[in-house]
Design an enzyme around this catalytic site. Sequence first.
Site, PDB file in Angstrom:
ATOM      1  N   GLN A  36     -17.256  42.247   4.834  1.00  0.00           N
ATOM      2  CA  GLN A  36     -16.573  42.810   3.675  1.00  0.00           C
ATOM      3  C   GLN A  36     -17.429  43.817   2.928  1.00  0.00           C
ATOM      4  OE1 GLN A  36     -17.011  39.561   0.250  1.00  0.00           O
ATOM      5  NE2 GLN A  36     -16.443  38.612   2.202  1.00  0.00           N
ATOM      6  N   HIS A  47     -21.271  43.655   4.475  1.00  0.00           N
ATOM      7  CA  HIS A  47     -22.107  42.460   4.584  1.00  0.00           C
ATOM      8  C   HIS A  47     -21.267  41.253   4.952  1.00  0.00           C
ATOM      9  CE1 HIS A  47     -20.579  42.384   0.431  1.00  0.00           C
ATOM     10  NE2 HIS A  47     -20.669  41.064   0.504  1.00  0.00           N
ATOM     11  N   ARG A  94     -11.943  43.887   3.208  1.00  0.00           N
ATOM     12  CA  ARG A  94     -12.497  43.262   4.411  1.00  0.00           C
ATOM     13  C   ARG A  94     -12.559  44.214   5.602  1.00  0.00           C
ATOM     14  NH1 ARG A  94      -9.559  39.722   1.483  1.00  0.00           N
ATOM     15  NH2 ARG A  94     -10.668  37.799   0.868  1.00  0.00           N
ATOM     16  N   GLU A 140     -23.486  41.824  -6.265  1.00  0.00           N
ATOM     17  CA  GLU A 140     -23.841  40.413  -6.183  1.00  0.00           C
ATOM     18  C   GLU A 140     -25.263  40.234  -5.669  1.00  0.00           C
ATOM     19  OE1 GLU A 140     -21.852  39.115  -1.935  1.00  0.00           O
ATOM     20  OE2 GLU A 140     -20.495  39.425  -3.626  1.00  0.00           O
TER      21      GLU A 140
END
Length: 413
Positions: free
Chosen positions: A96, A268, A287, A133
């Site tokens: 994704q 990733h 995705r 993130e």
Amino acid sequence: MDRLTNTVRPYAWGSRTALPTLLGTPPTGEPQAELWMGAHPGAPSTLDRGDGPRPLDTVIAADPEGELGTATVQRFGPALPFLLKLLAAGEPLSLQVHPDLDRARAGFADEEARGVPIDAPHRNYKDANHKPELICALDEFTGLCGFRAPAETARLLAALEVPVLEPLIDVLRSKPEPEALREALTAVLVAPAETIGGTVLATTEALERAATDPGGLGLPEALSSSLGSYAAVGRSFPGDPGVIAALLLNFVRLQPGEALYLGAGVPHAYLSGLGVEILANSDNVVRCGLTPKHVDVPELLRIVDFRSADPGVLHPVPVPGSDGEELYPTPIDEFRLSRYALGGTAPTSRRMPGGAPQILLCTEGAAVLTDESSDQVTLRRGESAFVSAQAVDLLVTAADDAPCTVFRATVSL
């Protein structure tokens, strides 16, 4: 300062044992993928201040400045801007990417204007926020992160000796980097369904053969040591074009305490392991594969960053002037993750700053939190607490002077 009750998300890729082991609870026999700590409306934590359990997002909405602080509200708005998780991958997650802030806002507005239901399986943007993130390993953790240099990927694919991959190898060897990566990924994702299954099968079988003698291909250690992991991805997702797309990406193996930062546009996938994850408070995922869910190739190609890069494994660095705080540096403000080691050979107590919203998570031993009013909360492994911006000073002490690790999630102002 309030103890949190948190929700476990039972996604199919979750480990059946990692979270129960950490939390000291019996396994259910079902996957337990993520433990969410925060105020995301999808699964907000709850707290009890004497009037019964209430969702954290409701508590914050009732008094944003009191819970988050004026500076946080002015900078990020009246909602907690980050989400903290314990993530336990027993099987690979989907391959994704996440959009940057501008693309998230534009994509969300477009789907809203077209009336796409928020829960529609083909919807890309659940909100108007970006989703950078950081994942920090608690045990050995493996994943895929960012594109490998095209020449190195061509070397890997050539060593597998799968004839159907030859056109892909030619592209990676002959085109400039951004063009090569874009063309290669596009070719994989738009390949006809009647041919991609055979390509994935032949490639998986070649990876399995190579993994039995990884040194026999003459590849660098960074490539040869990843063959078994790529083969496992192929076995888990037969016929999925994401298996070939995964071969374009760097394989990463994190040891406990090491971390990865993932910015916008970086493809990733997490493969295995237990970690602490912190991210901007968003659910926007586009995705590439390794999933039965919707893959929007045009939107994906719009947001992917087609540059190769070293994954950039992060190690915690001491914060100057702090009382033992170790920070995982990142280039964004919505979240800031650090950790404290206490007890054993380290000092028994540490002081943490206040004045901003924070979630404290204990991952080893037991920690006693004491605020300026001498109120206390004890956290054992896997337990967490929300500390509002009204807390000025906080003392964290290792119970019984035993080794203890506490992660601190907050904002960067």
